[in-house]
Design a protein around this motif. Structure first.
Motif, PDB file in Angstrom:
ATOM      1  N   GLN A  79      33.791  40.492  -1.310  1.00 36.69           N
ATOM      2  CA  GLN A  79      33.234  41.024  -0.282  1.00 36.69           C
ATOM      3  C   GLN A  79      31.696  40.963  -0.066  1.00 36.69           C
ATOM      4  N   LEU A  80      31.089  41.040  -1.138  1.00 33.80           N
ATOM      5  CA  LEU A  80      29.544  41.118  -1.345  1.00 33.80           C
ATOM      6  C   LEU A  80      29.215  39.486  -1.007  1.00 33.80           C
ATOM      7  N   GLN A  81      30.198  38.761  -1.463  1.00 39.63           N
ATOM      8  CA  GLN A  81      29.524  37.105  -1.230  1.00 39.63           C
ATOM      9  C   GLN A  81      29.845  36.887   0.268  1.00 39.63           C
ATOM     10  N   MET A  82      30.756  37.477   0.890  1.00 38.33           N
ATOM     11  CA  MET A  82      31.112  36.985   2.238  1.00 38.33           C
ATOM     12  C   MET A  82      29.595  37.574   3.161  1.00 38.33           C
ATOM     13  N   GLN A  83      29.307  38.814   2.817  1.00 38.90           N
ATOM     14  CA  GLN A  83      27.997  39.463   3.013  1.00 38.90           C
ATOM     15  C   GLN A  83      26.852  38.442   2.932  1.00 38.90           C
ATOM     16  N   ALA A  84      26.721  37.876   1.805  1.00 41.44           N
ATOM     17  CA  ALA A  84      25.792  36.962   1.483  1.00 41.44           C
ATOM     18  C   ALA A  84      25.772  35.731   2.159  1.00 41.44           C
ATOM     19  N   ALA A  85      27.037  34.966   2.289  1.00 42.60           N
ATOM     20  CA  ALA A  85      27.141  33.912   3.254  1.00 42.60           C
ATOM     21  C   ALA A  85      26.471  34.284   4.532  1.00 42.60           C
ATOM     22  N   GLN A  86      26.892  35.171   5.032  1.00 44.34           N
ATOM     23  CA  GLN A  86      26.561  35.668   6.458  1.00 44.34           C
ATOM     24  C   GLN A  86      24.991  35.771   6.608  1.00 44.34           C
ATOM     25  N   ARG A  87      24.202  36.361   5.633  1.00 45.27           N
ATOM     26  CA  ARG A  87      22.704  36.389   5.517  1.00 45.27           C
ATOM     27  C   ARG A  87      22.256  34.942   5.384  1.00 45.27           C
ATOM     28  N   ALA A  88      23.158  34.134   4.728  1.00 42.06           N
ATOM     29  CA  ALA A  88      22.441  32.680   4.629  1.00 42.06           C
ATOM     30  C   ALA A  88      22.654  31.753   5.675  1.00 42.06           C
ATOM     31  N   GLY A  89      23.400  32.305   6.494  1.00 42.93           N
ATOM     32  CA  GLY A  89      24.183  31.439   7.618  1.00 42.93           C
ATOM     33  C   GLY A  89      24.896  30.336   7.381  1.00 42.93           C
ATOM     34  N   ALA A  90      25.697  30.399   6.074  1.00 42.27           N
ATOM     35  CA  ALA A  90      26.574  29.642   5.570  1.00 42.27           C
ATOM     36  C   ALA A  90      27.990  29.863   5.952  1.00 42.27           C
ATOM     37  N   ALA A  91      28.828  28.951   5.969  1.00 41.14           N
ATOM     38  CA  ALA A  91      30.372  29.097   6.405  1.00 41.14           C
ATOM     39  C   ALA A  91      30.975  29.563   5.251  1.00 41.14           C
ATOM     40  N   PHE A  92      31.660  30.700   4.959  1.00 40.17           N
ATOM     41  CA  PHE A  92      32.063  31.402   3.973  1.00 40.17           C
ATOM     42  C   PHE A  92      33.322  30.649   3.238  1.00 40.17           C
ATOM     43  N   LYS A  93      34.155  30.170   4.018  1.00 42.09           N
ATOM     44  CA  LYS A  93      35.306  29.648   3.462  1.00 42.09           C
ATOM     45  C   LYS A  93      35.174  28.336   2.599  1.00 42.09           C
ATOM     46  N   PRO A  94      34.452  27.286   3.099  1.00 43.68           N
ATOM     47  CA  PRO A  94      34.372  26.152   2.252  1.00 43.68           C
ATOM     48  C   PRO A  94      33.251  26.501   0.990  1.00 43.68           C
ATOM     49  N   ARG A  95      32.637  27.401   1.179  1.00 41.87           N
ATOM     50  CA  ARG A  95      31.764  27.949  -0.102  1.00 41.87           C
ATOM     51  C   ARG A  95      32.761  28.599  -0.913  1.00 41.87           C
ATOM     52  N   MET A  96      33.657  29.361  -0.683  1.00 39.86           N
ATOM     53  CA  MET A  96      34.493  30.323  -1.662  1.00 39.86           C
ATOM     54  C   MET A  96      35.532  29.007  -2.235  1.00 39.86           C
ATOM     55  N   LEU A  97      36.050  28.142  -1.301  1.00 39.50           N
ATOM     56  CA  LEU A  97      37.006  27.106  -1.972  1.00 39.50           C
ATOM     57  C   LEU A  97      36.513  26.239  -2.940  1.00 39.50           C
ATOM     58  N   ARG A  98      35.132  26.220  -2.781  1.00 34.99           N
ATOM     59  CA  ARG A  98      34.316  25.371  -3.864  1.00 34.99           C
ATOM     60  C   ARG A  98      34.470  26.345  -5.245  1.00 34.99           C
ATOM     61  N   ARG A  99      33.882  27.462  -4.910  1.00 39.82           N
ATOM     62  CA  ARG A  99      33.881  28.345  -5.892  1.00 39.82           C
ATOM     63  C   ARG A  99      35.181  28.719  -6.749  1.00 39.82           C
ATOM     64  N   LEU A 100      36.358  28.831  -6.049  1.00 36.03           N
ATOM     65  CA  LEU A 100      37.525  29.075  -6.640  1.00 36.03           C
ATOM     66  C   LEU A 100      38.095  27.708  -7.356  1.00 36.03           C
ATOM     67  N   GLY A 101      37.660  26.235  -6.666  1.00 36.95           N
ATOM     68  CA  GLY A 101      37.997  25.143  -7.458  1.00 36.95           C
ATOM     69  C   GLY A 101      37.256  25.274  -8.780  1.00 36.95           C
ATOM     70  N   GLY A 102      35.973  25.511  -8.801  1.00 34.81           N
ATOM     71  CA  GLY A 102      35.279  25.466  -9.856  1.00 34.81           C
ATOM     72  C   GLY A 102      35.895  26.509 -11.023  1.00 34.81           C
ATOM     73  N   LEU A 103      36.405  27.632 -10.542  1.00 33.28           N
ATOM     74  CA  LEU A 103      36.807  28.637 -11.415  1.00 33.28           C
ATOM     75  C   LEU A 103      37.942  28.132 -12.115  1.00 33.28           C
ATOM     76  N   PHE A 104      38.947  27.372 -11.287  1.00 31.02           N
ATOM     77  CA  PHE A 104      39.976  27.069 -11.517  1.00 31.02           C
ATOM     78  C   PHE A 104      39.899  25.831 -12.868  1.00 31.02           C
TER      79      PHE A 104
END
Length: 393
Positions: A79-104
């Protein structure tokens, strides 16, 4: 004043992560130190009252508790990362998909080369569910989390009634399998990798039946807590924290005692532990938060927070340490360390990690693995340079 409070909030969350790391290591190190835990067998070489006492205490107060805390904090940070993406004006979904892919990818490598069983790849997969549910109402998220536990109550209850655990867990067969596992871990690097791969079906069964569903439930509860900022500006005198302690310890310790006394492989005991572990986990959290916000506890928060800020690096670092200590890749001490000595090694490794975390973050902004994963998440070049403290946990 707001910035100071935000930093305190970050330290609270990171200190809780650091605390969770210790509990996770206490559990995980037993699977590196011996071939017996994964086969739910008692090592005949360590059959004294002291050995049994250490196992009993770990089962009652540590097993199945700390991964729930780590999972809850994952959902909170989501949830905090969602808020950080909003503050940065970045699309959250592609950001999180990349993060989850890297984590996998990181989790698969971790599980094959360093440890028997891995939680990072599981987090990545279940994180996709969390991503899909990111816009559901709080009530819906909590209903789903509750339904997960209702499902586990029914399925484990049916298993407890109709499945004979003693018939499945044949002691001579389990001991022989454990001895073979220990021999494999004491062998070459390829033997160690082979053993990790052979353990995947057993570990996968645990994930499907218990750990995976409870992780999803903890994710969802953490996400709701993050929306409501429940860990922000905590007051140690909060009456709710005291209530969580009283109820959590009463129910959680009772369940832990039943689980430890019944034997880890007994389905009835597992059912009791699954149903009551969240209460003990919550009581631990409430106790640590209250203590950290007391006059004497601020130093504990400051001590643990750097280890929590580098939680991913430290989690993998724990596996590197146990591979070097116990397998044939390093000192080959598998099967040669008593339960009490194993516990002592876990505490020792964690103390070293706390010290190294303070040193590293005195010079760099992110942990080594965190910096790399952040680069994947943001699709930027990795950077660990020292800067001001992040405002997202």
């Amino acid at each position: 004043m707001g910035q100071v409070l935000d930093r305190t909030r970050i330290q609270d969350i990171d200190a809780l992560r650091g605390f969770a790391l210790l509990g996770i290591l206490i559990v995980n190190i037993t699977f590196a130190a011996s071939g017996f835990p994964i086969h739910v067998a008692q090592d005949p070489a360590y059959d004294s009252w002291l050995d049994h006492s250490v196992h009993w205490l770990s089962s009652a107060f540590v097993d199945m508790k700390f991964y729930l805390l780590f999972s809850f904090l994952f959902g909170y940070s989501f949830q905090l990362q969602m808020q950080a993406a909003q503050r940065a004006g970045a699309a959250f979904k592609p950001r999180m998909l990349r993060r989850l892919g890297g984590l996998f990818v990181l989790g698969v490598l971790h599980g094959v080369f360093l440890i028997t069983g891995d939680i990072l790849s599981v987090y990545a997969i279940i994180g996709l569910v969390l991503l899909g549910m990111r816009r559901v109402q709080d009530r819906t998220a909590l209903i789903v989390a509750g339904s997960v536990y209702a499902y586990l109550f029914v399925t484990l209850g049916i298993a407890a009634l109709f499945v004979d655990s003693a018939a499945i867990l044949d002691p001579p067969t389990a001991v022989a399998a454990a001895q073979q596992t220990a021999a494999n871990l004491a062998g070459s690097f390829s033997d160690v990798i082979g053993e990790h791969l052979r353990a995947l079906p057993t570990y996968g069964l645990s994930l499907l039946t218990v750990q995976g569903p409870t992780t999803l439930a903890a994710f969802l509860v953490g996400m709701v807590a993050g929306r409501r900022r429940l860990l922000q500006n905590v007051d140690g005198s909060d009456a709710m924290l005291r209530l969580v302690q009283v109820v959590g310890f009463a129910i959680g310790i009772t369940g832990g005692i039943v689980y430890a006394s019944g034997g880890n492989g007994d389905t009835r005991s597992v059912l009791m532990s699954v149903m009551t572990a969240p209460f003990l986990t919550a009581a631990y959290v409430a106790t640590l938060l209250r203590f950290m916000h007391s006059d004497r506890g601020d130093d504990i928060r400051r001590l643990l927070a750097p280890a929590g800020r580098m939680a991913l690096s430290n989690y993998i670092g724990q596996s590197v340490a146990t591979v070097l200590i116990f397998t044939g890749v390093g000192f080959g001490l598998v099967g040669q360390v008593s339960p009490l000595e194993t516990l002592g090694l876990a505490v020792g490794i964690f103390v070293v990690q706390v010290i190294l975390s303070h040193i590293w973050l005195g010079n760099f902004r992110y942990g080594p693995v965190e910096g790399a994963l952040r680069a994947v998440t943001n699709a930027t070049a990795p950077s660990w340079r020292k800067a001001s403290l992040d405002q997202a946990a």
